[in-house]
Design a protein around this motif. Structure first.
Motif, PDB file in Angstrom:
ATOM      1  N   TYR A  81      45.949  26.625  35.349  1.00 58.86           N
ATOM      2  CA  TYR A  81      44.654  26.653  36.030  1.00 58.86           C
ATOM      3  C   TYR A  81      44.778  27.405  37.347  1.00 58.86           C
ATOM      4  O   TYR A  81      45.867  27.559  37.896  1.00 58.86           O
ATOM      5  CB  TYR A  81      44.168  25.233  36.307  1.00 58.86           C
ATOM      6  N   GLY A  82      43.637  27.842  37.860  1.00 62.25           N
ATOM      7  CA  GLY A  82      43.673  28.545  39.125  1.00 62.25           C
ATOM      8  C   GLY A  82      42.306  28.722  39.729  1.00 62.25           C
ATOM      9  O   GLY A  82      41.335  28.042  39.361  1.00 62.25           O
ATOM     10  N   GLU A  83      42.228  29.673  40.656  1.00 60.96           N
ATOM     11  CA  GLU A  83      40.996  29.898  41.403  1.00 60.96           C
ATOM     12  C   GLU A  83      40.845  31.383  41.706  1.00 60.96           C
ATOM     13  O   GLU A  83      41.801  32.056  42.095  1.00 60.96           O
ATOM     14  CB  GLU A  83      41.035  29.097  42.703  1.00 60.96           C
ATOM     15  N   PHE A  84      39.636  31.878  41.515  1.00 58.20           N
ATOM     16  CA  PHE A  84      39.298  33.259  41.850  1.00 58.20           C
ATOM     17  C   PHE A  84      38.501  33.268  43.150  1.00 58.20           C
ATOM     18  O   PHE A  84      37.649  32.395  43.378  1.00 58.20           O
ATOM     19  CB  PHE A  84      38.473  33.895  40.726  1.00 58.20           C
ATOM     20  N   GLU A  85      38.755  34.271  43.989  1.00 55.76           N
ATOM     21  CA  GLU A  85      38.006  34.422  45.239  1.00 55.76           C
ATOM     22  C   GLU A  85      37.576  35.872  45.403  1.00 55.76           C
ATOM     23  O   GLU A  85      38.374  36.797  45.218  1.00 55.76           O
ATOM     24  CB  GLU A  85      38.848  33.996  46.432  1.00 55.76           C
ATOM     25  N   VAL A  86      36.317  36.070  45.756  1.00 56.54           N
ATOM     26  CA  VAL A  86      35.808  37.405  46.041  1.00 56.54           C
ATOM     27  C   VAL A  86      36.373  37.858  47.383  1.00 56.54           C
ATOM     28  O   VAL A  86      36.243  37.149  48.394  1.00 56.54           O
ATOM     29  CB  VAL A  86      34.266  37.423  46.084  1.00 56.54           C
ATOM     30  N   THR A  87      36.993  39.025  47.416  1.00 56.19           N
ATOM     31  CA  THR A  87      37.611  39.532  48.640  1.00 56.19           C
ATOM     32  C   THR A  87      36.858  40.700  49.258  1.00 56.19           C
ATOM     33  O   THR A  87      37.022  40.984  50.449  1.00 56.19           O
ATOM     34  CB  THR A  87      39.057  39.986  48.367  1.00 56.19           C
ATOM     35  N   ASP A  88      36.054  41.409  48.456  1.00 55.15           N
ATOM     36  CA  ASP A  88      35.359  42.594  48.943  1.00 55.15           C
ATOM     37  C   ASP A  88      33.924  42.610  48.432  1.00 55.15           C
ATOM     38  O   ASP A  88      33.640  42.157  47.314  1.00 55.15           O
ATOM     39  CB  ASP A  88      36.078  43.865  48.468  1.00 55.15           C
TER      40      ASP A  88
END
Length: 476
Positions: A81-88
């Protein structure tokens, strides 16, 4: 849990009751003692077993079915499992809610896999790798069904079952068959670009943490003004791209066939959470029309010198599953699982969703009716599919897309790239010759001709190295 670690000890406030699969406590009513769950009813000490023994039949019936049929491809896998983050900020090219603002986070599940091997095959085998991600967005699940190579062996989906059969086992000998393997590839030259990837050291990645992911297929992202772009997605490992040589991969397959699985689990347990940075390539419909290759051709890349990468996010794997079977083995991914703002292109690989059947978990929609019921009215969100630009006119064809000289261009480009990396061309020739030498002479010769069309020097080097490895008994 790594090798040699002590298993976890679980403590409960009360002792659970042992039951059969239907929840009924297991006991023998005509005996005063508690039943031994490893015993079975029989006539006398040496008599036949009795079918009336529900507990025994219950155990055996479940045991026979406790392993679901393994995937035809991608059978051997691992996940987390994990997590995505918008960076741009990419709000100018997409309305996907998950990507709409910098800092927005979305939970996810990832499954890595080898492609051709069976469930117990070694992780380090020469094979493409699956890299599937399920994003749990606020507008539904969005599945990225990717591979670790940017291209594939075919562009006509009807070839897929046939191709996979040639990479499996011979129906007579039940053995992997080099003649079968290369007979297909040497007669389907659109596969040569992927073969160049597969038989370079890229075909034996060091671990799941050290490889990239590519959409391969082309998708459409809807823009705020309602128009769209064609896109391809790249996820680049932040751990650095790392591979094994053929010799290292072969040794590891015997020493630790589950190396990739173990490495991923242990890294996350140690807190060394792997991450990937995500980029998108973008072509407008007008640019796509002028592009040298069809943007729907899965055997071609979009050269980054012409279509640059644009960064938009990063995802990190930070949690291992508690139960592999329930959480990873039964995870199902579909390219058709999209969210508003992301759509399939005219790429011929798109598949519809299904209900029931194998691998359907998480309730199968429960008691909801399976028809448009007046007792269960539904709300519909006004999401308009953008079909502008996709106005097709032409005869209905039932024929393969022909191979042309263009199918060798990018394969030769990759051969030149390998030439700029010390030892990589030598490794490629050695990897090909070590496998191809087991094929029939006619198939070997056809394969030399295929690589010669890519590059004359490449074809000659493979022929010399392969024939030097051919056993005298195989020279026909």
């Amino acid at each position: 849990m790594g090798h040699g670690d002590e298993p976890k000890t679980y403590r409960y406030n009360e002792t659970p009751v042992y039951t059969a699969s239907n929840g009924c406590p297991v006991h023998i009513p005509y005996l005063s003692r508690v039943m031994d769950p490893q015993a079975a009813q029989r006539v006398g000490a040496n008599g036949p077993l009795l079918l009336q023994d529900f507990h025994l039949i219950d155990l055996l019936a479940h045991f026979d079915r406790e392993r679901i049929p393994e995937r035809v491809v991608h059978a051997k896998g691992a996940g987390a499992y994990g997590e995505f983050e918008v960076t741009d900020d990419i709000s100018d090219i997409t309305i996907v809610d998950m990507l709409k603002e910098v800092g927005k986070k979305t939970n996810l599940l990832t499954r890595f896999s080898t492609v051709g091997g069976e469930k117990g095959s070694p992780d380090s085998a020469r094979d493409p790798r699956g890299f599937a991600i399920k994003f749990y967005t606020e507008e539904g699940n969005w599945d990225w069904v990717f591979n670790n190579t940017p291209v594939f062996f075919l562009r006509d989906p009807a070839k897929f079952p046939v191709f996979i059969h040639t990479q499996k086992r011979n129906p007579q000998t039940n053995l992997k068959d080099a003649t079968m393997f290369w007979d297909y590839l040497s007669t389907h030259h659109e596969a040569v670009h992927q073969v160049m990837h597969l038989f370079s050291d890229r075909g034996t990645p060091y671990s799941y943490r050290h490889m990239n992911a590519y959409s391969g297929h082309t998708y459409k992202w809807i823009k705020p003004d309602g128009t769209f772009n064609y896109v391809q997605i790249h996820c680049k490992t932040d751990q650095g791209n790392k591979t094994f040589t053929n010799e290292e991969a072969t040794k590891l397959s015997a020493k630790n066939p589950d190396w990739h699985t173990q490495d991923l689990f242990n890294a996350i347990e140690r807190g060394e959470n792997p991450s990937w940075t995500c980029y998108v390539q973008v072509l407008s419909p007008e640019q796509a029309e002028k592009f040298r290759w069809s943007v729907f051709d899965l055997t071609k890349v979009w050269p980054q010198s012409e279509v640059p990468l644009r960064r938009f996010g990063r995802f990190t794997l930070n949690k291992n599953p508690q139960n592999y079977f329930a959480e990873i083995e039964q995870a199902a991914f579909s390219p058709s699982h999209m969210v508003p703002g992301a759509e399939p292109s005219a790429d011929p690989s798109f598949n519809p969703t299904h209900r029931d059947g194998y691998m359907n978990v998480h309730g199968n929609y429960g008691a909801n009716p399976n028809y448009p019921s007046t007792f269960r009215p539904l709300n519909y969100k006004p999401v308009k599919a953008n079909q502008e630009h996709e106005k097709w006119t032409g005869a209905v064809l039932a024929e393969q897309i022909p191979v042309t000289s263009e199918d060798y261009v990018q394969a030769n480009d990759l051969w030149q790239v390998l030439g700029r990396q010390p030892g990589q061309q030598e490794n490629f020739v050695k990897n090909i010759s070590g496998h191809l030498c087991g094929a029939h002479e006619r198939v070997r010769k056809a394969t030399y001709q295929m690589f010669t069309r890519v590059n004359k020097d490449l074809g000659a080097r493979i022929e010399i190295a392969t024939e030097a490895n051919v056993a005298p008994s195989a020279r026909l």
